[in-house]
Write a protein that holds these residues in place. Structure first.
Motif, PDB file in Angstrom:
ATOM      1  N   ILE A   1     -30.711   7.240  -8.198  1.00  0.00           N
ATOM      2  CA  ILE A   1     -29.291   7.091  -7.874  1.00  0.00           C
ATOM      3  C   ILE A   1     -28.938   8.038  -6.727  1.00  0.00           C
ATOM      4  O   ILE A   1     -29.697   8.960  -6.431  1.00  0.00           O
ATOM      5  CB  ILE A   1     -28.387   7.367  -9.102  1.00  0.00           C
ATOM      6  N   ASN A   2     -27.796   7.806  -6.090  1.00  0.00           N
ATOM      7  CA  ASN A   2     -27.490   8.635  -4.926  1.00  0.00           C
ATOM      8  C   ASN A   2     -27.189  10.075  -5.303  1.00  0.00           C
ATOM      9  O   ASN A   2     -26.481  10.349  -6.253  1.00  0.00           O
ATOM     10  CB  ASN A   2     -26.400   8.058  -4.028  1.00  0.00           C
ATOM     11  N   GLY A   3     -27.753  10.986  -4.497  1.00  0.00           N
ATOM     12  CA  GLY A   3     -27.549  12.418  -4.676  1.00  0.00           C
ATOM     13  C   GLY A   3     -26.663  12.923  -3.554  1.00  0.00           C
ATOM     14  O   GLY A   3     -25.564  12.421  -3.333  1.00  0.00           O
ATOM     15  N   GLU A   4     -27.175  13.880  -2.797  1.00  0.00           N
ATOM     16  CA  GLU A   4     -26.361  14.522  -1.766  1.00  0.00           C
ATOM     17  C   GLU A   4     -26.067  13.585  -0.592  1.00  0.00           C
ATOM     18  O   GLU A   4     -26.929  12.831  -0.159  1.00  0.00           O
ATOM     19  CB  GLU A   4     -27.130  15.738  -1.260  1.00  0.00           C
ATOM     20  N   LEU A   5     -24.854  13.653  -0.086  1.00  0.00           N
ATOM     21  CA  LEU A   5     -24.466  12.855   1.078  1.00  0.00           C
ATOM     22  C   LEU A   5     -25.116  13.431   2.333  1.00  0.00           C
ATOM     23  O   LEU A   5     -25.037  14.630   2.580  1.00  0.00           O
ATOM     24  CB  LEU A   5     -22.943  12.910   1.228  1.00  0.00           C
ATOM     25  N   LEU A   6     -25.796  12.598   3.121  1.00  0.00           N
ATOM     26  CA  LEU A   6     -26.497  13.093   4.305  1.00  0.00           C
ATOM     27  C   LEU A   6     -25.801  12.751   5.616  1.00  0.00           C
ATOM     28  O   LEU A   6     -25.826  13.540   6.554  1.00  0.00           O
ATOM     29  CB  LEU A   6     -27.914  12.503   4.356  1.00  0.00           C
ATOM     30  N   CYS A   7     -25.242  11.562   5.693  1.00  0.00           N
ATOM     31  CA  CYS A   7     -24.748  11.137   7.003  1.00  0.00           C
ATOM     32  C   CYS A   7     -23.666  10.056   6.871  1.00  0.00           C
ATOM     33  O   CYS A   7     -23.765   9.182   6.015  1.00  0.00           O
ATOM     34  CB  CYS A   7     -25.935  10.589   7.807  1.00  0.00           C
ATOM     35  N   VAL A   8     -22.631  10.154   7.705  1.00  0.00           N
ATOM     36  CA  VAL A   8     -21.583   9.126   7.752  1.00  0.00           C
ATOM     37  C   VAL A   8     -21.395   8.716   9.213  1.00  0.00           C
ATOM     38  O   VAL A   8     -21.116   9.556  10.067  1.00  0.00           O
ATOM     39  CB  VAL A   8     -20.238   9.655   7.186  1.00  0.00           C
ATOM     40  N   GLU A   9     -21.580   7.435   9.490  1.00  0.00           N
ATOM     41  CA  GLU A   9     -21.404   6.910  10.848  1.00  0.00           C
ATOM     42  C   GLU A   9     -20.325   5.841  10.820  1.00  0.00           C
ATOM     43  O   GLU A   9     -20.219   5.084   9.857  1.00  0.00           O
ATOM     44  CB  GLU A   9     -22.722   6.287  11.338  1.00  0.00           C
ATOM     45  N   HIS A  10     -19.545   5.766  11.887  1.00  0.00           N
ATOM     46  CA  HIS A  10     -18.393   4.854  11.901  1.00  0.00           C
ATOM     47  C   HIS A  10     -18.405   4.053  13.195  1.00  0.00           C
ATOM     48  O   HIS A  10     -18.612   4.607  14.265  1.00  0.00           O
ATOM     49  CB  HIS A  10     -17.121   5.706  11.795  1.00  0.00           C
ATOM     50  N   ILE A  11     -18.213   2.742  13.068  1.00  0.00           N
ATOM     51  CA  ILE A  11     -18.218   1.867  14.248  1.00  0.00           C
ATOM     52  C   ILE A  11     -16.964   1.006  14.223  1.00  0.00           C
ATOM     53  O   ILE A  11     -16.606   0.455  13.184  1.00  0.00           O
ATOM     54  CB  ILE A  11     -19.484   0.969  14.252  1.00  0.00           C
ATOM     55  N   THR A  12     -16.295   0.895  15.372  1.00  0.00           N
ATOM     56  CA  THR A  12     -15.142  -0.010  15.472  1.00  0.00           C
ATOM     57  C   THR A  12     -15.295  -0.866  16.727  1.00  0.00           C
ATOM     58  O   THR A  12     -15.978  -0.471  17.679  1.00  0.00           O
ATOM     59  CB  THR A  12     -13.812   0.767  15.585  1.00  0.00           C
ATOM     60  N   THR A  13     -14.670  -2.028  16.710  1.00  0.00           N
ATOM     61  CA  THR A  13     -14.657  -2.856  17.920  1.00  0.00           C
ATOM     62  C   THR A  13     -13.214  -2.986  18.387  1.00  0.00           C
ATOM     63  O   THR A  13     -12.302  -3.059  17.573  1.00  0.00           O
ATOM     64  CB  THR A  13     -15.215  -4.269  17.649  1.00  0.00           C
ATOM     65  N   GLN A  14     -13.009  -2.974  19.702  1.00  0.00           N
ATOM     66  CA  GLN A  14     -11.657  -3.120  20.234  1.00  0.00           C
ATOM     67  C   GLN A  14     -11.694  -3.912  21.534  1.00  0.00           C
ATOM     68  O   GLN A  14     -12.752  -4.084  22.137  1.00  0.00           O
ATOM     69  CB  GLN A  14     -10.939  -1.772  20.430  1.00  0.00           C
ATOM     70  N   ARG A  15     -10.513  -4.404  21.919  1.00  0.00           N
ATOM     71  CA  ARG A  15     -10.441  -5.180  23.158  1.00  0.00           C
ATOM     72  C   ARG A  15     -10.046  -4.244  24.296  1.00  0.00           C
ATOM     73  O   ARG A  15      -9.076  -3.504  24.191  1.00  0.00           O
ATOM     74  CB  ARG A  15      -9.413  -6.313  23.004  1.00  0.00           C
ATOM     75  N   SER A  16     -10.811  -4.264  25.380  1.00  0.00           N
ATOM     76  CA  SER A  16     -10.502  -3.391  26.528  1.00  0.00           C
ATOM     77  C   SER A  16      -9.401  -4.053  27.370  1.00  0.00           C
ATOM     78  O   SER A  16      -9.061  -5.213  27.147  1.00  0.00           O
ATOM     79  CB  SER A  16     -11.747  -3.197  27.388  1.00  0.00           C
ATOM     80  N   GLN A  17      -8.882  -3.295  28.328  1.00  0.00           N
ATOM     81  CA  GLN A  17      -7.812  -3.856  29.176  1.00  0.00           C
ATOM     82  C   GLN A  17      -8.294  -5.078  29.936  1.00  0.00           C
ATOM     83  O   GLN A  17      -7.525  -5.994  30.211  1.00  0.00           O
ATOM     84  CB  GLN A  17      -7.318  -2.792  30.150  1.00  0.00           C
ATOM     85  N   ALA A  18      -9.566  -5.085  30.253  1.00  0.00           N
ATOM     86  CA  ALA A  18     -10.124  -6.234  30.982  1.00  0.00           C
ATOM     87  C   ALA A  18     -10.350  -7.430  30.040  1.00  0.00           C
ATOM     88  O   ALA A  18     -10.854  -8.467  30.461  1.00  0.00           O
ATOM     89  CB  ALA A  18     -11.425  -5.821  31.647  1.00  0.00           C
ATOM     90  N   GLY A  19      -9.994  -7.261  28.752  1.00  0.00           N
ATOM     91  CA  GLY A  19     -10.105  -8.372  27.813  1.00  0.00           C
ATOM     92  C   GLY A  19     -11.469  -8.495  27.149  1.00  0.00           C
ATOM     93  O   GLY A  19     -11.719  -9.431  26.404  1.00  0.00           O
TER      94      GLY A  19
END
Ligand code: HEC
Length: 287
Positions: A230-248
């Motif tokens: 089962i999960n023990g110590e937390l090692l890493c958290v990564e976050h990804i988002t997508t967005q629209r740039s001004q150029a669309g």
């Protein structure tokens, strides 16, 4: 019913355990002698499939199991109500309620008395790293438990400063999970509904508004049950988002929230490779 016990030993299976907020609060407060009424725990079980990175990911869905605490309603089974549905057509276990008394609780009572008859109670780990991960509290929390075919000999931590932590995914849902035996780690990919829909398609195109969190823990042997990790110590958290740039155009942002990303097949990935590695996960199938 019999498949439950055998599957953990002979079929290599992967599980995700879901707890509602009453259960999570009870875990955080060590208030499970007895568990409060309303605590609900759901376990979903899949077959393990090894992918091209040498990781184990959920394959075919096997079953889903429920435990619901209601002291008045389930007097014969220590206050826990049990249910189990197997295969994609969700075949229920037992035609009458007596199956819970004859099978479910008898085993849970025998092996998991220390923790109020639940096997998957998060281990006590160092709480410090989580202070950096600061997001809104939500109602649904996820605990994981993934089964490997090996017996771990890591002793249970007992230090006072350690506490039972449930990772708060801040409203995101589980997309899938994975286990890396070489590294001794397990991960969950969380996403919002848009990224979940995206992960369901095989397409590599992305739309603005997707959000992913990829969370990795060290795994440890479950002190209540040999052969389960089962999960023990937390090692890493990564976050990804997508967005629209001004150029669309749709742009993708990667943020390392804490820790250090694990290598993939012995190789450290650059940011772009890391983004691809994370967002190309396919969802674990739930019927
Ligand atoms: C032979 C022993 C045994 C029997 C019988 C059994 N269980 Fe379990 N159960 C376990 C073990 C061991 C775990 C922890 C490992 C895991 O994650 O599957 C577990 C875990 C669970 C969990 C996740 C919460 C927890 O305790 O960690 C649920 C929910 C659950 N069982 C439901 C059921 C239901 C419903 C039945 C009856 C249909 C049942 N169990 C019968 C051994 C058993």
């Amino acid at each position: 019913m019999e498949s439950h016990y055998l599957s953990t030993l002979f079929d290599h299976s992967m599980r995700i355990i879901y707890g509602n907020d009453i259960a999570v609060k009870a875990i955080q407060e060590e208030n499970f002698h007895p568990w409060p009424d309303g605590a609900t725990v759901v376990k979903a079980v899949w077959e393990q499939v090894e992918n091209e990175y040498g990781e184990l990911r959920p394959g075919k869905f096997q079953n889903v199991q429920f435990m619901v605490k209601d002291t008045k309603k389930f007097k014969d089974t220590e206050g826990w109500g049990f249910a189990k549905f197997s295969t994609e057509t969700r075949i229920p276990t037992g035609k009458t309620a007596s199956f819970a008394k004859e099978s479910c609780i008898s085993c849970h009572r025998q092996l998991a008395e220390k923790t109020g008859y639940l096997f998957n109670v998060p281990l006590k780990t160092n709480p410090l790293p989580l202070n950096h991960w600061n997001m809104k509290p939500v109602n649904m929390y996820i605990l994981t438990s993934l089964f490997l075919f090996q017996i771990s000999c890591i002793p249970e931590k007992t230090s006072e400063q350690f506490s039972r932590i449930v990772f708060d995914p801040a409203g995101l849902k589980v997309i899938t999970s994975s286990v890396n035996r070489q590294l001794g780690t397990m991960s969950i990919l969380y996403g919002n509904s848009q990224s979940y829909q995206q992960a369901l398609t095989e397409s590599t195109g992305h739309t603005a508004g997707e959000e992913y969190s990829f969370v990795t823990w060290k795994y440890e042997g479950n002190p209540l049950y040999d052969g389960s990790d089962i999960n023990g110590e937390l090692l890493c958290v990564e976050h990804i988002t997508t967005q629209r740039s001004q150029a669309g155009k749709v742009t993708i942002t990667y943020e390392l929230k804490q820790g250090k990303p694990m290598p993939v097949k012995g190789k450290s990935l650059n940011k772009l490779e890391r983004i691809h590695y994370i967002i190309e996960h396919r969802p674990a199938i739930l019927p």
